[in-house]
Design a protein around this motif. Structure first.
Motif, PDB file in Angstrom:
ATOM      1  N   VAL A 107       0.641  -1.240   0.016  1.00 21.96           N
ATOM      2  CA  VAL A 107      -0.023  -0.240  -0.118  1.00 21.96           C
ATOM      3  C   VAL A 107       1.015   1.077   0.215  1.00 21.96           C
ATOM      4  O   VAL A 107       1.828   1.934   0.828  1.00 21.96           O
ATOM      5  N   HIS A 108       0.803   2.279  -1.173  1.00 26.31           N
ATOM      6  CA  HIS A 108       1.807   3.421  -0.914  1.00 26.31           C
ATOM      7  C   HIS A 108       0.432   4.530  -0.745  1.00 26.31           C
ATOM      8  O   HIS A 108      -0.488   4.957  -1.460  1.00 26.31           O
ATOM      9  N   LEU A 109       0.896   5.418   0.478  1.00 26.95           N
ATOM     10  CA  LEU A 109       0.372   6.165   1.405  1.00 26.95           C
ATOM     11  C   LEU A 109       0.414   7.634   0.622  1.00 26.95           C
ATOM     12  O   LEU A 109       2.140   7.814   0.611  1.00 26.95           O
ATOM     13  N   SER A 110      -0.462   8.628   0.068  1.00 28.73           N
ATOM     14  CA  SER A 110       0.304   9.712  -0.181  1.00 28.73           C
ATOM     15  C   SER A 110       0.121  10.783   0.932  1.00 28.73           C
ATOM     16  O   SER A 110       0.270  10.828   2.053  1.00 28.73           O
ATOM     17  N   LEU A 111       0.495  12.138   0.703  1.00 27.24           N
ATOM     18  CA  LEU A 111       0.616  12.598   1.597  1.00 27.24           C
ATOM     19  C   LEU A 111      -1.033  13.275   1.982  1.00 27.24           C
ATOM     20  O   LEU A 111      -2.067  13.479   1.137  1.00 27.24           O
ATOM     21  N   VAL A 125      -8.573  18.300  -6.257  1.00 27.22           N
ATOM     22  CA  VAL A 125      -7.033  18.343  -5.487  1.00 27.22           C
ATOM     23  C   VAL A 125      -6.600  17.804  -4.808  1.00 27.22           C
ATOM     24  O   VAL A 125      -4.984  16.993  -4.876  1.00 27.22           O
ATOM     25  N   MET A 126      -7.330  16.138  -6.269  1.00 23.93           N
ATOM     26  CA  MET A 126      -6.056  15.198  -4.864  1.00 23.93           C
ATOM     27  C   MET A 126      -5.006  14.506  -6.576  1.00 23.93           C
ATOM     28  O   MET A 126      -4.408  13.962  -6.190  1.00 23.93           O
ATOM     29  N   GLY A 127      -5.158  15.224  -7.775  1.00 25.60           N
ATOM     30  CA  GLY A 127      -3.927  14.160  -8.848  1.00 25.60           C
ATOM     31  C   GLY A 127      -2.988  14.627  -8.543  1.00 25.60           C
ATOM     32  O   GLY A 127      -2.100  14.450  -8.106  1.00 25.60           O
ATOM     33  N   GLY A 128      -2.197  16.251  -8.365  1.00 23.79           N
ATOM     34  CA  GLY A 128      -1.450  16.470  -8.141  1.00 23.79           C
ATOM     35  C   GLY A 128      -0.770  15.709  -6.664  1.00 23.79           C
ATOM     36  O   GLY A 128      -0.199  15.958  -6.661  1.00 23.79           O
ATOM     37  N   THR A 129      -1.999  15.750  -5.340  1.00 24.53           N
ATOM     38  CA  THR A 129      -1.208  14.188  -4.053  1.00 24.53           C
ATOM     39  C   THR A 129      -0.954  13.697  -4.125  1.00 24.53           C
ATOM     40  O   THR A 129       0.448  12.650  -4.345  1.00 24.53           O
ATOM     41  N   LEU A 130      -1.645  12.296  -5.055  1.00 24.01           N
ATOM     42  CA  LEU A 130      -1.670  11.351  -5.678  1.00 24.01           C
ATOM     43  C   LEU A 130      -0.603  10.519  -6.676  1.00 24.01           C
ATOM     44  O   LEU A 130      -0.145   9.578  -6.531  1.00 24.01           O
ATOM     45  N   ALA A 131       0.192  12.003  -7.623  1.00 28.26           N
ATOM     46  CA  ALA A 131       0.983  11.290  -8.623  1.00 28.26           C
ATOM     47  C   ALA A 131       2.531  10.459  -7.890  1.00 28.26           C
ATOM     48  O   ALA A 131       2.276  10.467  -8.924  1.00 28.26           O
ATOM     49  N   PRO A 132       3.013  11.608  -7.792  1.00 30.99           N
ATOM     50  CA  PRO A 132       4.313  11.039  -6.853  1.00 30.99           C
ATOM     51  C   PRO A 132       4.280  10.021  -6.394  1.00 30.99           C
ATOM     52  O   PRO A 132       5.287   9.238  -6.525  1.00 30.99           O
ATOM     53  N   VAL A 133       3.155   9.565  -6.023  1.00 33.00           N
ATOM     54  CA  VAL A 133       2.767   7.913  -5.680  1.00 33.00           C
ATOM     55  C   VAL A 133       2.800   7.334  -6.216  1.00 33.00           C
ATOM     56  O   VAL A 133       2.982   5.933  -6.316  1.00 33.00           O
ATOM     57  N   VAL A 134       1.710   7.758  -7.256  1.00 30.83           N
ATOM     58  CA  VAL A 134       2.000   6.598  -8.007  1.00 30.83           C
ATOM     59  C   VAL A 134       2.775   6.255  -9.124  1.00 30.83           C
ATOM     60  O   VAL A 134       2.926   5.312  -9.420  1.00 30.83           O
ATOM     61  N   VAL A 332      -2.999   2.825  -4.301  1.00 27.81           N
ATOM     62  CA  VAL A 332      -2.468   4.120  -3.838  1.00 27.81           C
ATOM     63  C   VAL A 332      -3.417   4.436  -3.136  1.00 27.81           C
ATOM     64  O   VAL A 332      -4.883   4.507  -3.472  1.00 27.81           O
ATOM     65  N   THR A 333      -3.154   5.688  -1.726  1.00 31.00           N
ATOM     66  CA  THR A 333      -4.653   6.271  -1.158  1.00 31.00           C
ATOM     67  C   THR A 333      -3.694   7.238  -0.347  1.00 31.00           C
ATOM     68  O   THR A 333      -2.687   7.541  -0.436  1.00 31.00           O
TER      69      THR A 333
END
Length: 356
Positions: A107-111, A125-134, A332-333
């Protein structure tokens, strides 16, 4: 990675400066230390980084006495030591907890997701936070030129595709489902395929077919060489990036080809790649679903790296059920959704994945 140790040195009751402390007296050598002396030794050692030998020289005592001074200062609370986990350690524990609870490999956690501006929602607004983790999850998939990466449609994957990802040169990016005639960009599978391919430096492959064609068109599409080529790529996928849909009958935004009036969909708690499943992860069919041009759930179970991306309270049951079905093995969440998933899954009588 080591934890950080924070040391705070409190003021003594006498508020004595280090320079004003007299040398240790014989009583001090016998273990009777004044608060001022304890504070002076602690301040020199912890706040000014003096060695014990240097502290002993300044206070006119022995190193053995300095050691006792420091121990007594901690005992009396003049020195307080706090062990602070390194950045991400708590997230690591939560990620492992979620993985264990729903049977995923990782499981990969974003900020935490940022608060949306007025008039916007968390989805915006979720895309910019999730993208680095994806990006990190994709980088860990070990894809090589010529490998097949499947991508689904959906709002979450679309938002992630607006931002930079990892470099996967030569990877074949392939849609998992046909398109439909809705105006929203996140329903246009070929558009998402193009965006993801641009972000990773891969080669886009397009599926020029509606997700749910009529009976006559369906038969002719299956014989079309261009469409047949895409469908034949699906079983060879090394990785898949997919959104997870919320329960279909609770969604305000859903593809028009989905018959929300269908009685069978009442049992569905979510979908991946427009394939629906129930609370136990078993497939849920609907009228006309046999004509759906989309990757089969059974095939998803055999893809080595299946990365689901989902956030929000409405996705909790969907993620748990999808993991139970074995349709993805990574997630990813964000931390809030992860905690909700863990608490819900741990409360269930049996969280063993059915696809394991």
């Amino acid at each position: 990675m080591f934890s950080a140790i924070l040391v705070s040195v409190g003021r003594s009751a006498q508020n004595t400066r280090v320079s004003g402390v007299q040398a240790a007296t014989p009583d001090a050598e016998n273990g009777h230390f004044s608060p001022a002396l304890l504070y002076a030794a602690a301040k020199l050692y912890y706040s000014e980084d003096a060695t014990q030998a240097e502290v002993a020289a300044q206070l006119g005592t022995s190193r053995a006495t300095v050691s006792r001074l420091l121990a007594e200062a901690k005992r009396q609370g003049i020195v307080r030591i706090e062990v602070v986990p390194p950045t991400g350690a708590e997230d690591g524990d939560l990620a492992e907890r979620v993985a264990q609870a729903i049977g995923l490999t990782s499981v990969h956690l974003s900020l935490p997701l940022p608060a949306p501006a007025p008039g916007r929602t968390g989805v915006d607004v979720m895309g910019g936070t999730l993208a680095p983790v994806v990006a990190r999850a994709l980088a860990g998939a070990g894809l090589l030129p010529g490998d097949v990466l499947l991508v689904s449609s959906g709002r979450t994957v679309y938002e992630v595709a607006q931002f930079e990802l990892t470099s996967l040169p030569g990877v074949l990016v392939v849609p998992t489902v046909g398109g439909n005639d809705q105006p929203e960009a996140w329903y246009q599978t070929n558009e998402i395929t193009r965006l993801i391919a641009d972000r990773v430096g891969g080669r886009p492959n397009y599926l020029f077919a509606p997700a749910l064609p009529g009976p006559d068109l369906y038969r002719s599409l299956l014989n079309d060489p261009a469409i047949e080529r895409i469908i034949r790529l699906w079983p060879h996928a090394r990785a898949a990036l997919m959104g997870v849909g919320a329960p279909p009958l609770l969604r305000s935004d859903i593809p028009q080809f989905v018959p929300t009036s269908s009685v069978s969909l009442r049992d569905s708690v979510g979908d991946v790649c427009s394939r629906f499943f129930d609370r136990d992860g078993a497939a849920v069919d609907f009228e006309g679903g046999d004509r759906l041009i989309a990757v089969e759930l059974e095939l998803l179970r055999h893809i080595p790296v299946g990365i689901a991306v989902a956030v929000g309270a409405d996705k909790v049951e969907s993620v748990i059920a999808g993991a139970r079905g074995g349709y993805f093995n990574q997630l990813v969440t964000d931390p809030a959704t992860a905690l909700a998933i863990a608490e819900r899954a741990e409360a269930l009588p049996d969280s063993t994945p059915t696809g394991a």
